[in-house]
Scaffold this motif. Structure first.
Motif, PDB file in Angstrom:
ATOM      1  N   VAL A  68      85.770 -63.208   7.284  1.00 24.57           N
ATOM      2  CA  VAL A  68      87.191 -63.333   7.634  1.00 24.57           C
ATOM      3  C   VAL A  68      87.957 -64.015   6.505  1.00 24.57           C
ATOM      4  O   VAL A  68      88.996 -63.532   6.036  1.00 24.57           O
ATOM      5  CB  VAL A  68      87.349 -64.118   8.950  1.00 24.57           C
ATOM      6  CG1 VAL A  68      88.808 -64.504   9.171  1.00 24.57           C
ATOM      7  CG2 VAL A  68      86.847 -63.297  10.117  1.00 24.57           C
ATOM      8  N   GLY A  69      87.460 -65.172   6.067  1.00 29.44           N
ATOM      9  CA  GLY A  69      88.149 -65.892   5.000  1.00 29.44           C
ATOM     10  C   GLY A  69      88.195 -65.115   3.699  1.00 29.44           C
ATOM     11  O   GLY A  69      89.219 -65.103   3.004  1.00 29.44           O
ATOM     12  N   PHE A  70      87.089 -64.472   3.368  1.00 36.50           N
ATOM     13  CA  PHE A  70      87.047 -63.725   2.115  1.00 36.50           C
ATOM     14  C   PHE A  70      88.042 -62.564   2.134  1.00 36.50           C
ATOM     15  O   PHE A  70      88.740 -62.319   1.148  1.00 36.50           O
ATOM     16  CB  PHE A  70      85.635 -63.190   1.874  1.00 36.50           C
ATOM     17  CG  PHE A  70      85.460 -62.526   0.537  1.00 36.50           C
ATOM     18  CD1 PHE A  70      85.128 -63.290  -0.571  1.00 36.50           C
ATOM     19  CD2 PHE A  70      85.642 -61.158   0.398  1.00 36.50           C
ATOM     20  CE1 PHE A  70      84.972 -62.690  -1.808  1.00 36.50           C
ATOM     21  CE2 PHE A  70      85.488 -60.555  -0.833  1.00 36.50           C
ATOM     22  CZ  PHE A  70      85.152 -61.317  -1.950  1.00 36.50           C
ATOM     23  N   MET A  71      88.115 -61.860   3.252  1.00 36.08           N
ATOM     24  CA  MET A  71      89.057 -60.740   3.361  1.00 36.08           C
ATOM     25  C   MET A  71      90.497 -61.207   3.185  1.00 36.08           C
ATOM     26  O   MET A  71      91.295 -60.587   2.460  1.00 36.08           O
ATOM     27  CB  MET A  71      88.901 -60.049   4.715  1.00 36.08           C
ATOM     28  CG  MET A  71      87.645 -59.201   4.857  1.00 36.08           C
ATOM     29  SD  MET A  71      87.449 -58.589   6.554  1.00 36.08           S
ATOM     30  CE  MET A  71      89.032 -57.780   6.803  1.00 36.08           C
ATOM     31  N   VAL A  72      90.840 -62.302   3.825  1.00 43.02           N
ATOM     32  CA  VAL A  72      92.215 -62.800   3.769  1.00 43.02           C
ATOM     33  C   VAL A  72      92.567 -63.238   2.344  1.00 43.02           C
ATOM     34  O   VAL A  72      93.619 -62.863   1.803  1.00 43.02           O
ATOM     35  CB  VAL A  72      92.412 -63.959   4.758  1.00 43.02           C
ATOM     36  CG1 VAL A  72      93.797 -64.575   4.601  1.00 43.02           C
ATOM     37  CG2 VAL A  72      92.211 -63.476   6.182  1.00 43.02           C
ATOM     38  N   GLY A  73      91.707 -64.046   1.740  1.00 39.46           N
ATOM     39  CA  GLY A  73      91.999 -64.535   0.392  1.00 39.46           C
ATOM     40  C   GLY A  73      92.035 -63.429  -0.644  1.00 39.46           C
ATOM     41  O   GLY A  73      92.897 -63.416  -1.526  1.00 39.46           O
ATOM     42  N   PHE A  74      91.114 -62.496  -0.547  1.00 41.23           N
ATOM     43  CA  PHE A  74      91.044 -61.405  -1.530  1.00 41.23           C
ATOM     44  C   PHE A  74      92.274 -60.501  -1.438  1.00 41.23           C
ATOM     45  O   PHE A  74      92.901 -60.176  -2.452  1.00 41.23           O
ATOM     46  CB  PHE A  74      89.776 -60.591  -1.308  1.00 41.23           C
ATOM     47  CG  PHE A  74      89.565 -59.516  -2.332  1.00 41.23           C
ATOM     48  CD1 PHE A  74      88.935 -59.799  -3.534  1.00 41.23           C
ATOM     49  CD2 PHE A  74      90.003 -58.222  -2.097  1.00 41.23           C
ATOM     50  CE1 PHE A  74      88.745 -58.814  -4.481  1.00 41.23           C
ATOM     51  CE2 PHE A  74      89.813 -57.232  -3.040  1.00 41.23           C
ATOM     52  CZ  PHE A  74      89.183 -57.516  -4.238  1.00 41.23           C
ATOM     53  N   ALA A  75      92.616 -60.095  -0.216  1.00 47.12           N
ATOM     54  CA  ALA A  75      93.759 -59.191  -0.050  1.00 47.12           C
ATOM     55  C   ALA A  75      95.066 -59.853  -0.472  1.00 47.12           C
ATOM     56  O   ALA A  75      95.907 -59.233  -1.146  1.00 47.12           O
ATOM     57  CB  ALA A  75      93.846 -58.728   1.403  1.00 47.12           C
ATOM     58  N   ALA A  76      95.263 -61.105  -0.102  1.00 42.72           N
ATOM     59  CA  ALA A  76      96.517 -61.791  -0.436  1.00 42.72           C
ATOM     60  C   ALA A  76      96.672 -61.973  -1.942  1.00 42.72           C
ATOM     61  O   ALA A  76      97.748 -61.741  -2.498  1.00 42.72           O
ATOM     62  CB  ALA A  76      96.563 -63.142   0.274  1.00 42.72           C
ATOM     63  N   SER A  77      95.615 -62.390  -2.624  1.00 44.16           N
ATOM     64  CA  SER A  77      95.705 -62.602  -4.070  1.00 44.16           C
ATOM     65  C   SER A  77      95.788 -61.291  -4.828  1.00 44.16           C
ATOM     66  O   SER A  77      96.363 -61.229  -5.913  1.00 44.16           O
ATOM     67  CB  SER A  77      94.495 -63.408  -4.549  1.00 44.16           C
ATOM     68  OG  SER A  77      94.502 -64.708  -3.997  1.00 44.16           O
ATOM     69  N   LYS A  78      95.221 -60.235  -4.276  1.00 44.82           N
ATOM     70  CA  LYS A  78      95.306 -58.934  -4.924  1.00 44.82           C
ATOM     71  C   LYS A  78      96.742 -58.428  -4.932  1.00 44.82           C
ATOM     72  O   LYS A  78      97.184 -57.784  -5.887  1.00 44.82           O
ATOM     73  CB  LYS A  78      94.405 -57.933  -4.197  1.00 44.82           C
ATOM     74  CG  LYS A  78      93.994 -56.738  -5.037  1.00 44.82           C
ATOM     75  CD  LYS A  78      93.064 -57.167  -6.156  1.00 44.82           C
ATOM     76  CE  LYS A  78      92.552 -55.981  -6.940  1.00 44.82           C
ATOM     77  NZ  LYS A  78      91.687 -56.396  -8.065  1.00 44.82           N
ATOM     78  N   VAL A  79      97.477 -58.734  -3.874  1.00 40.09           N
ATOM     79  CA  VAL A  79      98.867 -58.277  -3.771  1.00 40.09           C
ATOM     80  C   VAL A  79      99.824 -59.238  -4.466  1.00 40.09           C
ATOM     81  O   VAL A  79     100.691 -58.820  -5.234  1.00 40.09           O
ATOM     82  CB  VAL A  79      99.258 -58.099  -2.282  1.00 40.09           C
ATOM     83  CG1 VAL A  79     100.746 -57.781  -2.157  1.00 40.09           C
ATOM     84  CG2 VAL A  79      98.430 -57.001  -1.652  1.00 40.09           C
ATOM     85  N   GLY A  80      99.700 -60.529  -4.175  1.00 42.12           N
ATOM     86  CA  GLY A  80     100.662 -61.499  -4.688  1.00 42.12           C
ATOM     87  C   GLY A  80     100.268 -62.194  -5.961  1.00 42.12           C
ATOM     88  O   GLY A  80     101.093 -62.864  -6.578  1.00 42.12           O
ATOM     89  N   GLY A  81      99.014 -62.064  -6.383  1.00 47.93           N
ATOM     90  CA  GLY A  81      98.572 -62.740  -7.591  1.00 47.93           C
ATOM     91  C   GLY A  81      97.815 -64.021  -7.282  1.00 47.93           C
ATOM     92  O   GLY A  81      97.955 -64.586  -6.187  1.00 47.93           O
ATOM     93  N   PRO A  82      97.014 -64.488  -8.240  1.00 50.26           N
ATOM     94  CA  PRO A  82      96.225 -65.715  -8.023  1.00 50.26           C
ATOM     95  C   PRO A  82      97.074 -66.975  -8.163  1.00 50.26           C
ATOM     96  O   PRO A  82      96.945 -67.737  -9.113  1.00 50.26           O
ATOM     97  CB  PRO A  82      95.150 -65.625  -9.111  1.00 50.26           C
ATOM     98  CG  PRO A  82      95.819 -64.861 -10.219  1.00 50.26           C
ATOM     99  CD  PRO A  82      96.749 -63.878  -9.555  1.00 50.26           C
TER     100      PRO A  82
END
Length: 204
Positions: free
Chosen positions: A112-126
């Motif tokens: 769950v955490g990995f999916m949320v962090g990966f998708a958000a940073s992929k769209v908005g940037g690190p």
């Protein structure tokens, strides 16, 4: 008898020229042996653009490439919205899995955490703001997923529908969660935010 006196010869002009308007150098030819005689001004200087009109050097020619554009506030907003949407989907999936097997799974909380962090940073940037939002939403997603799982178990035991338990008796579900929570329950809650930071770093 004396001889008549001859008039003196007229002065010879150098190089066979004739006087013009009193200028003794008029009509002279260029001095032989002059290496610069007859050359046009403006010797080449090594600049390929010399003498061209209206031509500017190529932009960024020979230099560093332009810096990538800096993400604006819209990038942060998109990242946060992506984190929220992914957290909602992940919470439902986590709750369905845990409720189906009637037990919590640590790998599911990490997912769950990995999916949320990966998708958000992929769209908005690190960005730090997106990473923090991903961690908070991951914590909430795991918590809601646990409530969904518990509602499924209670609904099955009481012989009623899931929506009746989850939406009409949500406060009772939370009270049961508090009574049943143990060390592993809180550990799974913490795994979500930690995995969210890991997913954000992986995406960056």
């Amino acid at each position: 008898m004396s001889q008549p006196v001859q008039p003196p010869n007229p002065p010879q002009q150098p190089y066979g020229g004739q006087p013009a308007d009193g200028n003794p150098y008029a009509g002279q030819q260029p001095t032989p042996g002059n290496p610069f005689a007859g050359q046009q001004p403006g010797a080449p200087t090594g600049n390929p653009f010399a003498g061209q009109q209206g031509q500017q050097p190529a932009q960024f020619g020979g230099g560093f490439p332009p810096a990538p554009p800096v993400r604006s506030g819209s990038g942060v907003g998109l990242g946060v919205l992506t984190a929220l949407g992914t957290a909602i989907v992940a919470a439902i999936l986590y709750g369905v899995i845990a409720g189906s097997i009637e037990r919590e799974v640590g790998y599911a909380a990490i997912g769950v955490g990995f999916m949320v962090g990966f998708a958000a940073s992929k769209v908005g940037g690190p960005l730090p703001a997106i990473g923090a939002a991903s961690a908070v939403f991951s914590l909430g997603a795991v918590f809601v997923g646990q409530l969904v799982a518990m509602s499924m178990i209670l609904a099955d035991g009481l012989g009623v529908g899931f929506s009746e338990v989850f939406f009409e008796h949500f406060g009772d579900v939370v009270d049961v969660w508090k009574e049943e929570a143990d060390f592993m329950t809180y550990l799974f809650l913490l795994l979500g935010p930690v995995a969210a930071f890991g997913g954000a770093r992986k995406a960056g």
